[in-house]
Write an enzyme that holds these catalytic residues in place. Structure first.
Site, short mmCIF file in Angstrom:
data_model
loop_
_atom_site.label_atom_id
_atom_site.label_comp_id
_atom_site.label_asym_id
_atom_site.label_seq_id
_atom_site.Cartn_x
_atom_site.Cartn_y
_atom_site.Cartn_z
N ASN A 16 96.71 77.93 -7.99
CA ASN A 16 95.91 77.17 -8.97
C ASN A 16 94.79 78.02 -9.56
OD1 ASN A 16 96.84 74.23 -9.13
ND2 ASN A 16 96.95 74.69 -6.94
N ASN A 109 87.46 68.72 -7.47
CA ASN A 109 88.46 69.03 -6.44
C ASN A 109 89.85 68.69 -6.96
OD1 ASN A 109 89.48 69.65 -3.79
ND2 ASN A 109 89.68 67.44 -3.44
N HIS A 111 93.53 67.51 -5.69
CA HIS A 111 94.11 66.87 -4.51
C HIS A 111 95.58 66.52 -4.77
CE1 HIS A 111 94.23 64.69 -0.75
NE2 HIS A 111 94.88 63.74 -1.38
N SER A 138 95.80 64.87 -8.46
CA SER A 138 94.59 64.38 -9.14
C SER A 138 93.54 65.48 -9.14
CB SER A 138 93.99 63.18 -8.38
OG SER A 138 94.94 62.18 -8.14
N ASP A 147 87.86 62.84 -0.80
CA ASP A 147 88.92 62.58 -1.79
C ASP A 147 88.76 61.22 -2.48
OD1 ASP A 147 90.08 65.03 -1.09
OD2 ASP A 147 91.31 64.10 0.46
C1 GRF Z 1 97.40 72.67 -3.59
O1 GRF Z 1 98.60 71.98 -3.47
C2 GRF Z 1 96.27 71.72 -3.42
O2 GRF Z 1 96.49 70.46 -3.94
C3 GRF Z 1 96.17 71.67 -1.94
O3 GRF Z 1 96.33 73.00 -1.56
C4 GRF Z 1 97.20 73.61 -2.46
C5 GRF Z 1 96.62 74.90 -2.92
O4 GRF Z 1 97.56 75.71 -3.51
N1 GRF Z 1 94.98 71.05 -1.48
P1 GRF Z 1 97.15 77.12 -4.10
O5 GRF Z 1 96.33 77.84 -3.04
O6 GRF Z 1 96.36 76.89 -5.34
O7 GRF Z 1 98.44 77.82 -4.35
#
Ligand code: GRF
Length: 234
Positions: A16, A109, A111, A138, A147
């Site tokens: 992400n 955040n 989630h 989300s 959350d």
């Molecule tokens: C994501 O799926 C997020 O929702 C969760 O941890 C994961 C993180 O993935 N809490 P990355 O490290 O961004 O690949």
């Protein structure tokens, strides 16, 4: 308008974070990631940060006596970069209420569920156990309750009979990679406001968010086991 300074907190692979970096490079996200901070030294996201020329810092929670001490060090590190926004992108530590208060309204955040359904861990497994037909992710403002802060944006995926926790994780991650840059863009463009616990975009409630808020009320009335909440999300 100058690009908004942002600090991103991670714990793992950082896909992400990469989505944010890619959106900035594509010219669609008017922010500047000033630092990436991980609570784990082995997080692959630190390498992604370094490859993008972003300072990569580690504040290991094991080095502190408790959440308060850890979060004080985290806040001091973040403070060096004077961010307008702090993004939790797969950051897997619960933040101390003092930390949340310090950065209130500029802390978001990501989630992996359609909040208010499934706060906490193991969301994909719980969706399958519950027999939901729709799942998703989300982005929300962080409040003292885990959350549970006001939702900015959600993305949905269909749950198929053949799905496993792993296949759902993959599908949901695809959704995360567009909702997170979208939420950060809206924030940087100063299009978000919080009104009575709801997030407004350009001064208006978004229809999907209206549903989520309704579902929150139903679930609260029903101790989290409401079946009507399932239909709300269809
Ligand atoms: C994501 O799926 C997020 O929702 C969760 O941890 C994961 C993180 O993935 N809490 P990355 O490290 O961004 O690949």
């Amino acid at each position: 308008m100058a690009d908004m300074p942002v600090v991103v907190l991670i714990s793992g692979s950082g896909s992400n974070l990469q989505a944010l970096i890619d959106a900035i490079r594509a010219g669609t996200l008017p922010v500047s990631i000033r630092a990436v901070v991980s609570n784990r030294a082995d997080a692959y996201g630190l390498e992604r940060a370094a490859a993008a020329g972003i300072p990569a810092r580690v504040i290991d929670h094991h080095d502190f006596d408790g959440s308060r001490e850890f979060c004080l060090a985290l806040a001091a590190c973040i403070g060096e970069y004077t961010p307008g926004l702090i993004v939790l992108a797969g950051f897997m530590r619960v933040l101390h209420p003092d930390f949340v208060a310090q950065f209130r309204d500029r802390l978001v955040n990501l989630h992996p569920s359609l909040l208010p359904r499934y706060p906490g861990l193991h969301t994909h497994r719980r969706v399958l156990e519950h027999g939901d037909k729709v799942h998703g992710a989300s982005v929300h403002f962080v409040t003292e309750d885990l959350d549970a802060g006001p939702v900015i944006i959600q993305g949905r995926v269909a749950v198929e009979p053949s799905d496993t926790p792993e296949s759902l994780e993959e599908k949901v991650r695809g959704v995360e990679h567009w909702i997170l840059p979208t939420a950060v863009r809206w924030f940087a463009q100063q299009r978000l406001t919080i009104d009575d616990g709801r997030v407004l975009l350009d001064g208006r409630v978004r229809p999907e968010q209206g549903l989520a808020q309704g579902a929150a009320r139903e679930i609260n009335q029903d101790n989290g086991t409401s079946t009507t909440s399932t239909t709300v999300f269809k």
